[in-house]
Design an enzyme around this catalytic site. Structure first.
Site, PDB file in Angstrom:
ATOM      1  N   ARG A  59       0.898  -1.142  -0.149  1.00 51.05           N
ATOM      2  CA  ARG A  59       0.007  -0.044   0.028  1.00 51.05           C
ATOM      3  C   ARG A  59       0.858   1.392   0.146  1.00 51.05           C
ATOM      4  NH1 ARG A  59      -1.986   2.236   4.305  1.00 51.05           N
ATOM      5  NH2 ARG A  59      -2.236   0.296   5.655  1.00 51.05           N
ATOM      6  N   TYR A 112     -14.859  15.942 -16.119  1.00 46.60           N
ATOM      7  CA  TYR A 112     -15.553  14.653 -16.125  1.00 46.60           C
ATOM      8  C   TYR A 112     -16.723  14.438 -14.722  1.00 46.60           C
ATOM      9  CZ  TYR A 112     -15.172   9.528 -15.532  1.00 46.60           C
ATOM     10  OH  TYR A 112     -15.564   8.031 -15.497  1.00 46.60           O
ATOM     11  N   ASP A 184      -6.321  17.420 -15.639  1.00 49.28           N
ATOM     12  CA  ASP A 184      -6.765  16.166 -15.924  1.00 49.28           C
ATOM     13  C   ASP A 184      -6.293  16.132 -17.350  1.00 49.28           C
ATOM     14  OD1 ASP A 184      -8.006  13.959 -16.912  1.00 49.28           O
ATOM     15  OD2 ASP A 184      -9.712  13.937 -15.594  1.00 49.28           O
ATOM     16  N   LYS A 209      -7.821   4.724 -19.587  1.00 48.98           N
ATOM     17  CA  LYS A 209      -8.094   5.097 -21.154  1.00 48.98           C
ATOM     18  C   LYS A 209      -6.880   5.023 -21.997  1.00 48.98           C
ATOM     19  CE  LYS A 209     -11.766   6.055 -18.978  1.00 48.98           C
ATOM     20  NZ  LYS A 209     -12.054   7.271 -18.285  1.00 48.98           N
TER      21      LYS A 209
HETATM   22  C1  LIG Z   1     -12.450   8.063 -17.138  1.00 49.76           C
HETATM   23  C2  LIG Z   1     -12.184   9.406 -16.497  1.00 49.76           C
HETATM   24  C3  LIG Z   1     -11.736   9.670 -15.288  1.00 49.76           C
HETATM   25  C4  LIG Z   1     -11.866   8.276 -14.038  1.00 49.76           C
HETATM   26  O1  LIG Z   1     -11.125   7.542 -14.500  1.00 49.76           O
HETATM   27  P1  LIG Z   1     -11.487   5.927 -13.728  1.00 49.76           P
HETATM   28  O2  LIG Z   1     -10.219   5.214 -14.296  1.00 49.76           O
HETATM   29  O3  LIG Z   1     -12.547   5.560 -14.495  1.00 49.76           O
HETATM   30  O4  LIG Z   1     -11.611   5.996 -12.507  1.00 49.76           O
HETATM   31  C5  LIG Z   1     -11.226  10.983 -15.003  1.00 49.76           C
HETATM   32  N1  LIG Z   1     -11.139  11.894 -16.003  1.00 49.76           N
HETATM   33  C6  LIG Z   1     -11.507  11.604 -17.248  1.00 49.76           C
HETATM   34  C7  LIG Z   1     -11.303  12.430 -18.216  1.00 49.76           C
HETATM   35  C8  LIG Z   1     -11.968  10.291 -17.661  1.00 49.76           C
HETATM   36  O5  LIG Z   1     -12.131  10.111 -18.835  1.00 49.76           O
END
Ligand SMILES: *Cc1c(COP(=O)(O)O)cnc(C)c1O
Length: 394
Positions: A59, A112, A184, A209
């Site tokens: 962890r 998001y 992000d 992603k």
């Molecule tokens: C999918 C996504 C997230 C969240 O990610 P997870 O891996 O699903 O927790 C955050 N920001 C954006 C732009 C995303 O497309």
């Protein structure tokens, strides 16, 4: 080994990944161990006091995870990475580090969905205030700053409107006010945009992603411009417990090797598809940063190293027509998520952004007929033929 001298495509394959010292394994070993043995009591004590930086407990840190953190940090041009169980766990780590009762955050209106819900609803319960503005006009960020603003959190291109925020302009405002700026960068991947180089303090990803790219892992990462910021967030992550599992980290290491190949291929198809969709009689409008019709086409060209693989478009006939398209595609998969090797199609108003409510959606420019298309690496002609036969059904 640092690979900063090499090109991005090369770094995707090699950054942080020297052959294993024990047996020379070319692929990074998976240290699937929750805990690590100490040679003696003194060593155990030294590891906990920080005098010895060896591993203690997964962890808190793991050798496989550390390779992934170094790899992505290098791709983003940052000092250090912190891998997390999901993208949301990267985001919640940032929020929990910089916010608290009485503190205020400013964010992108069409950020998001769960990022917005987390700030407004969950952290709101603990006395955190938040303001959502259209950050594509940097001046709106400046206007929203209050004496208790402790975080500016932007997403560009935003999801799913693909509107773009000028990172350099917002970074300047943040710096003048002494507020950390977090970006992000999920929609771009580090191949197409490097927020730290544009003045951000922290960049984060849902590695679920583009970075992993195979729709088989959920994971996240935060990359900080300096070690001090990383260390602050690491403390929070260790207590909150959103740590990545070593096997999951290894899968992402496997995925990231083809990041440049995948994104370039998908982007080339996305560009052609966006151009042709714009001319399609059943399509009302197309939003894609590579099109001259995108309101921030020039900014996209300056800030991003390519327009990416995400397209938003509105079909004529609203929700009903949108549903027809989604129910008629055969090759593209009707699923949320994005950035996978396969093309994915979805309807934000009834799926990913349903939770934010109709009023907030309208304010954020998410219309009812908007379709989000994540272009994959299939042959362009196949992607097009599938989408066109679906549009014909309207
Ligand atoms: C999918 C996504 C997230 C969240 O990610 P997870 O891996 O699903 O927790 C955050 N920001 C954006 C732009 C995303 O497309």
């Amino acid at each position: 080994m640092k690979h900063s001298a090499v090109k991005f495509d090369t770094a995707c394959i090699h950054a942080g990944q020297a052959p294993d010292k024990l047996f020379g394994g070319v692929s990074v070993p998976i240290y699937q161990s929750s805990t690590f043995a100490f040679e003696d009591a003194d060593q155990g004590a030294a590891r906990f006091s920080g005098k010895d930086d060896g591993y203690k407990y997964t962890r808190i840190g793991n050798p496989t995870t550390a390779v992934l953190e170094n790899c992505i940090a290098e791709l983003e041009g940052g000092a250090a990475g912190l891998a997390t169980a999901t993208g949301m766990s990267a985001i919640s780590t940032v929020f929990m580090t910089f916010l608290g009762a009485g503190k205020h955050a400013i964010s992108t209106g069409s950020v998001y969905g769960p990022s917005r819900t987390l700030l407004e609803n969950e952290l709101g319960r603990f006395g955190v205030e938040s303001t959502f503005v259209d950050t594509s006009d940097a001046q709106n960020v400046k206007t929203a700053i209050k004496s208790n603003t402790a975080l500016i959190y932007i997403e560009t291109p935003a999801n799913p409107t693909l509107s773009i925020t000028d990172i350099v302009a917002v970074a300047k405002i943040a710096k003048e006010a002494g507020i950390p700026l977090v970006v992000d960068n999920t929609f771009c991947s580090p191949l197409l945009q490097k927020p730290l180089k544009l003045g951000a303090d922290i960049v984060l990803h849902s590695m679920t992603k583009f970075i992993n790219g195979h729709s088989d892992v959920v994971a996240g990462i935060v990359v900080a411009k300096n070690l001090e910021l990383r260390s602050k967030m690491h403390k929070v992550l260790c207590q909150m417990g959103g740590t990545i599992d070593p096997h999951q980290a290894w899968l992402v290491l496997r995925g990231v090797k083809t990041l440049a190949l995948r994104v370039k291929s998908a982007q080339a198809s996305a560009m052609r598809l966006a151009e042709e969709l714009e001319k399609h009689p059943k399509v009302e409008w197309v939003k894609y940063p590579g099109l001259k019709s995108h309101p921030q086409y020039e900014l996209a060209k300056k800030q991003m190293e390519g327009p990416g693989a995400m397209i938003s478009f509105e079909v004529k006939g609203g929700v009903k027509a949108g549903k027809t398209v989604m129910d008629s595609v055969n090759l593209s998969t009707l699923a949320v998520s994005l950035g996978g090797i396969e093309s994915l199609i979805q309807h934000p108003a009834s799926m990913t952004h349903a939770g934010m409510g109709a009023v907030a959606r309208a304010e954020a420019g998410i219309s009812d007929g908007l379709i989000r298309f994540s272009v994959g690496c299939e042959d362009f002609e196949d992607i097009k033929a599938d989408l066109w036969q679906a549009l014909d059904k309207i």
